[in-house]
Motif scaffolding. Structure first.
Motif, PDB file in Angstrom:
ATOM      1  N   ARG A   1      15.913  -8.209 -19.386  1.00  6.13           N
ATOM      2  CA  ARG A   1      14.546  -7.877 -19.800  1.00  6.13           C
ATOM      3  C   ARG A   1      14.211  -8.537 -21.132  1.00  6.13           C
ATOM      4  O   ARG A   1      15.074  -8.723 -21.980  1.00  6.13           O
ATOM      5  CB  ARG A   1      14.386  -6.360 -19.914  1.00  6.13           C
ATOM      6  CG  ARG A   1      14.638  -5.587 -18.628  1.00  6.13           C
ATOM      7  CD  ARG A   1      13.547  -5.806 -17.618  1.00  6.13           C
ATOM      8  NE  ARG A   1      13.832  -5.110 -16.351  1.00  6.13           N
ATOM      9  CZ  ARG A   1      13.076  -5.231 -15.284  1.00  6.13           C
ATOM     10  NH1 ARG A   1      12.002  -6.002 -15.306  1.00  6.13           N
ATOM     11  NH2 ARG A   1      13.384  -4.591 -14.170  1.00  6.13           N
TER      12      ARG A   1
ATOM     13  N   SER B   1      18.856 -15.111 -13.552  1.00  2.08           N
ATOM     14  CA  SER B   1      17.646 -15.933 -13.430  1.00  2.08           C
ATOM     15  C   SER B   1      17.664 -17.132 -14.358  1.00  2.08           C
ATOM     16  O   SER B   1      16.807 -18.009 -14.269  1.00  2.08           O
ATOM     17  CB  SER B   1      16.414 -15.085 -13.744  1.00  2.08           C
ATOM     18  OG  SER B   1      16.421 -14.698 -15.120  1.00  2.08           O
TER      19      SER B   1
ATOM     20  N   SER C   1      13.284 -14.502  -9.790  1.00  4.09           N
ATOM     21  CA  SER C   1      14.590 -13.849  -9.897  1.00  4.09           C
ATOM     22  C   SER C   1      14.761 -12.799  -8.823  1.00  4.09           C
ATOM     23  O   SER C   1      13.797 -12.312  -8.230  1.00  4.09           O
ATOM     24  CB  SER C   1      14.751 -13.180 -11.273  1.00  4.09           C
ATOM     25  OG  SER C   1      13.905 -12.048 -11.377  1.00  4.09           O
ATOM     26  N   ILE C   2      16.030 -12.434  -8.592  1.00  4.60           N
ATOM     27  CA  ILE C   2      16.344 -11.200  -7.893  1.00  4.60           C
ATOM     28  C   ILE C   2      16.009 -10.079  -8.872  1.00  4.60           C
ATOM     29  O   ILE C   2      16.352 -10.152 -10.048  1.00  4.60           O
ATOM     30  CB  ILE C   2      17.830 -11.162  -7.487  1.00  4.60           C
ATOM     31  CG1 ILE C   2      18.162 -12.344  -6.579  1.00  4.60           C
ATOM     32  CG2 ILE C   2      18.176  -9.853  -6.800  1.00  4.60           C
ATOM     33  CD1 ILE C   2      19.643 -12.491  -6.280  1.00  4.60           C
ATOM     34  N   LYS C   3      15.362  -9.038  -8.432  1.00  5.93           N
ATOM     35  CA  LYS C   3      14.768  -8.048  -9.331  1.00  5.93           C
ATOM     36  C   LYS C   3      15.742  -7.547 -10.392  1.00  5.93           C
ATOM     37  O   LYS C   3      15.395  -7.434 -11.563  1.00  5.93           O
ATOM     38  CB  LYS C   3      14.217  -6.870  -8.520  1.00  5.93           C
ATOM     39  CG  LYS C   3      13.457  -5.859  -9.370  1.00  5.93           C
ATOM     40  CD  LYS C   3      12.830  -4.767  -8.516  1.00  5.93           C
ATOM     41  CE  LYS C   3      12.062  -3.780  -9.390  1.00  5.93           C
ATOM     42  NZ  LYS C   3      11.467  -2.682  -8.584  1.00  5.93           N
ATOM     43  N   LYS C   4      16.964  -7.208 -10.007  1.00  7.20           N
ATOM     44  CA  LYS C   4      17.904  -6.612 -10.950  1.00  7.20           C
ATOM     45  C   LYS C   4      18.762  -7.657 -11.670  1.00  7.20           C
ATOM     46  O   LYS C   4      19.638  -7.296 -12.450  1.00  7.20           O
ATOM     47  CB  LYS C   4      18.802  -5.602 -10.222  1.00  7.20           C
ATOM     48  CG  LYS C   4      18.036  -4.396  -9.701  1.00  7.20           C
ATOM     49  CD  LYS C   4      18.986  -3.400  -9.053  1.00  7.20           C
ATOM     50  CE  LYS C   4      18.225  -2.174  -8.559  1.00  7.20           C
ATOM     51  NZ  LYS C   4      19.135  -1.172  -7.924  1.00  7.20           N
ATOM     52  N   HIS C   5      18.522  -8.930 -11.424  1.00 10.63           N
ATOM     53  CA  HIS C   5      19.345  -9.973 -12.022  1.00 10.63           C
ATOM     54  C   HIS C   5      18.591 -10.710 -13.121  1.00 10.63           C
ATOM     55  O   HIS C   5      18.629 -11.932 -13.191  1.00 10.63           O
ATOM     56  CB  HIS C   5      19.821 -10.972 -10.946  1.00 10.63           C
ATOM     57  CG  HIS C   5      20.847 -10.410 -10.028  1.00 10.63           C
ATOM     58  ND1 HIS C   5      21.688 -11.208  -9.273  1.00 10.63           N
ATOM     59  CD2 HIS C   5      21.196  -9.130  -9.736  1.00 10.63           C
ATOM     60  CE1 HIS C   5      22.489 -10.437  -8.552  1.00 10.63           C
ATOM     61  NE2 HIS C   5      22.206  -9.178  -8.810  1.00 10.63           N
TER      62      HIS C   5
ATOM     63  N   ASP D   1       8.934 -11.201 -18.360  1.00 10.09           N
ATOM     64  CA  ASP D   1       9.844 -11.196 -17.211  1.00 10.09           C
ATOM     65  C   ASP D   1       9.216 -11.799 -15.970  1.00 10.09           C
ATOM     66  O   ASP D   1       9.883 -12.486 -15.182  1.00 10.09           O
ATOM     67  CB  ASP D   1      10.277  -9.759 -16.894  1.00 10.09           C
ATOM     68  CG  ASP D   1      11.068  -9.116 -18.026  1.00 10.09           C
ATOM     69  OD1 ASP D   1      11.598  -9.862 -18.864  1.00 10.09           O
ATOM     70  OD2 ASP D   1      11.147  -7.881 -18.061  1.00 10.09           O
ATOM     71  N   GLU D   2       7.906 -11.543 -15.779  1.00 15.65           N
ATOM     72  CA  GLU D   2       7.260 -11.991 -14.547  1.00 15.65           C
ATOM     73  C   GLU D   2       7.126 -13.509 -14.468  1.00 15.65           C
ATOM     74  O   GLU D   2       6.788 -14.045 -13.408  1.00 15.65           O
ATOM     75  CB  GLU D   2       5.878 -11.342 -14.401  1.00 15.65           C
ATOM     76  CG  GLU D   2       4.927 -11.601 -15.541  1.00 15.65           C
ATOM     77  CD  GLU D   2       4.990 -10.535 -16.621  1.00 15.65           C
ATOM     78  OE1 GLU D   2       4.023 -10.432 -17.398  1.00 15.65           O
ATOM     79  OE2 GLU D   2       6.011  -9.793 -16.682  1.00 15.65           O
TER      80      GLU D   2
ATOM     81  N   TYR E   1      13.192   2.030 -18.835  1.00 13.10           N
ATOM     82  CA  TYR E   1      14.238   1.253 -18.174  1.00 13.10           C
ATOM     83  C   TYR E   1      15.596   1.809 -18.588  1.00 13.10           C
ATOM     84  O   TYR E   1      15.724   2.490 -19.610  1.00 13.10           O
ATOM     85  CB  TYR E   1      14.127  -0.225 -18.560  1.00 13.10           C
ATOM     86  CG  TYR E   1      12.868  -0.877 -18.052  1.00 13.10           C
ATOM     87  CD1 TYR E   1      12.810  -1.430 -16.782  1.00 13.10           C
ATOM     88  CD2 TYR E   1      11.722  -0.934 -18.854  1.00 13.10           C
ATOM     89  CE1 TYR E   1      11.651  -2.026 -16.309  1.00 13.10           C
ATOM     90  CE2 TYR E   1      10.551  -1.524 -18.391  1.00 13.10           C
ATOM     91  CZ  TYR E   1      10.522  -2.063 -17.119  1.00 13.10           C
ATOM     92  OH  TYR E   1       9.368  -2.648 -16.654  1.00 13.10           O
TER      93      TYR E   1
ATOM     94  N   SER F   1      20.538 -16.564  -6.506  1.00 14.42           N
ATOM     95  CA  SER F   1      20.250 -16.711  -7.937  1.00 14.42           C
ATOM     96  C   SER F   1      20.262 -18.174  -8.360  1.00 14.42           C
ATOM     97  O   SER F   1      19.450 -18.596  -9.190  1.00 14.42           O
ATOM     98  CB  SER F   1      21.267 -15.915  -8.769  1.00 14.42           C
ATOM     99  OG  SER F   1      21.084 -14.529  -8.603  1.00 14.42           O
TER     100      SER F   1
END
Length: 403
Positions: free
Chosen positions: A233, A259, A226-230, A221-222, A392, A284
């Motif tokens: 996973r 993302s 991205s916007i954290k919640k967009h 993911d890293e 999560y 985004s």
């Protein structure tokens, strides 16, 4: 015989015609072609017809012919030529094609480069966006440009996308006394003017801007901006891609791309396909562009807009992934259902029971086969003294297969 002979004119002018081509032209009662081609035969005794933008007039005149007719075309009439139009309007038995060396063949010969691994793109009247999509999906491309979408405009679009790793061969006025062939970088190509009669050859030397990242299934993911919640996973992303059951040549719609992570992973699974990543959020969209450049994607077209309104100009999908609906889930599913073929698949990632309920109800009412999988992910935190799991939110992966 009352045939239509469609004869290719080579880049060498009159000397480039074969003996048989010259015989067919001499026996014709009607000779059709552009002014440049007709000037090659000043002594032709029959009727001459200049082919201009009014192709309906050409078809009408050929239908009224009283003897054999010849239509002159550049190079190979069936290679981005008039042959396709004639095949739509006449029986195949009425037509005979006599190809010549095309400008693209000639250009590759002049730069001493094999062309059997190249993709051929005609931008004439088709627009620059789709053409550049095809260019970046390949390592070698020959492009037929037009007066608006010039070689400089193509270079600008490639640079804007971070795809500056091409060397360019600008081949102008091939076969003429003013023939010119220049080897240029894309920044150099921005600054030069070109003849309307040109072939642009682009050969990838390196990937361009961005990091070198080898494609893997389950990109961390890293790695994505991205916007954290967009972001979907990585563990969920892998399962969703498996549920899509992608084949190499499919068309995938990624609705609410966030993302772009799903599209980016699918890009390597669809070497002969097309992906349309749709997103309405301006922040985004900026992140998606950054990620597309980083991962050197080849088959993804970014579509900025609100679903389902942005579907109209897209080709029909074989598979659809919905990662976000912006409150328009029912309208999106209705629009997708109207475009999806039988046995097509829709995969939805949901984190709320409301979305799960709405999606399953739609699929059941529309006659889809439905499957729901719940994914619960918990990860250990790296670089900590004690290994503890961080959980999560569960994700519901809803699959609808059209009957």
């Amino acid at each position: 015989m009352n045939k239509i002979y469609v004869i290719g004119a080579g880049v060498e002018g009159h000397e480039g015609f074969s003996r048989r081509s010259l015989e067919l032209i001499s026996q014709a009662s009607l000779l059709c072609g552009g002014e440049r081609h007709l000037r090659l035969f000043p002594d032709f005794a029959g009727e001459k017809l200049v082919i201009d933008g009014n192709l309906a007039h050409l078809v009408e005149r050929l239908n009224a012919r009283k003897g054999p007719a010849v239509v002159l075309s550049s190079g190979d009439p069936l290679f981005f030529g008039i042959g396709r139009i004639l095949l739509r309007n006449f029986n195949r038995d009425e037509l005979e094609f006599v190809p010549n060396v095309s400008s693209v063949q000639y250009a590759f010969a002049k730069i001493k480069e094999p062309w059997d691994d190249a993709v051929f793109v005609s931008i004439q009247g088709r627009g620059i966006r789709g053409a550049v999509d095809r260019i970046v999906a390949n390592d070698k491309a020959a492009v037929l440009t037009d007066e608006v979408n010039t070689p400089a405009a193509i270079a600008a679009e490639l640079i804007e996308r971070g795809r500056d790793g091409y060397t360019a061969w600008l081949c102008e006025n091939l076969g003429g006394v003013d023939e010119r062939i220049r080897n240029l970088s894309l920044p150099d190509l921005l600054r030069v003017s070109s003849s309307p009669l040109n072939v642009l050859i682009l050969i990838k030397e390196y990937e361009g801007e961005g990091d070198d990242y080898m494609p893997t299934l389950g990109i961390p993911d890293e790695e994505f901006a991205s916007i954290k919640k967009h972001i979907t996973r990585e563990e969920v992303r892998v399962v969703a891609l498996a549920k899509l059951k992608l084949r190499h040549d499919m068309c995938l719609w990624d609705v609410g791309a966030g993302s772009g992570s799903v599209s980016i992973e699918a890009d390597h699974l669809l070497p002969n396909g097309r992906i349309f990543a749709m997103e309405r959020n301006e922040q985004s969209l900026a992140f998606i562009k950054q990620n597309l450049n980083k991962f050197h994607t080849r088959h993804i077209t970014l579509v900025a807009g609100e679903a389902p309104d942005c579907f109209e100009d897209l080709p029909d999908p074989d598979r659809v992934f919905i990662g976000g609906s912006g409150g328009n889930l029912f309208r999106i599913l209705e629009a997708v259902d109207a475009r999806l073929p039988a046995e097509g698949r829709i995969v939805i990632n949901a984190i709320t029971l409301e979305t799960l309920t709405a999606a399953t109800e739609f699929f059941e009412n529309a006659g889809y086969q439905v499957e729901v999988t719940t994914i619960n992910v918990a990860r250990t935190r790296p670089l900590t003294e004690y290994k503890m799991f961080e959980a999560y939110n569960p994700v519901y992966i809803i699959v609808g297969e059209k009957g």
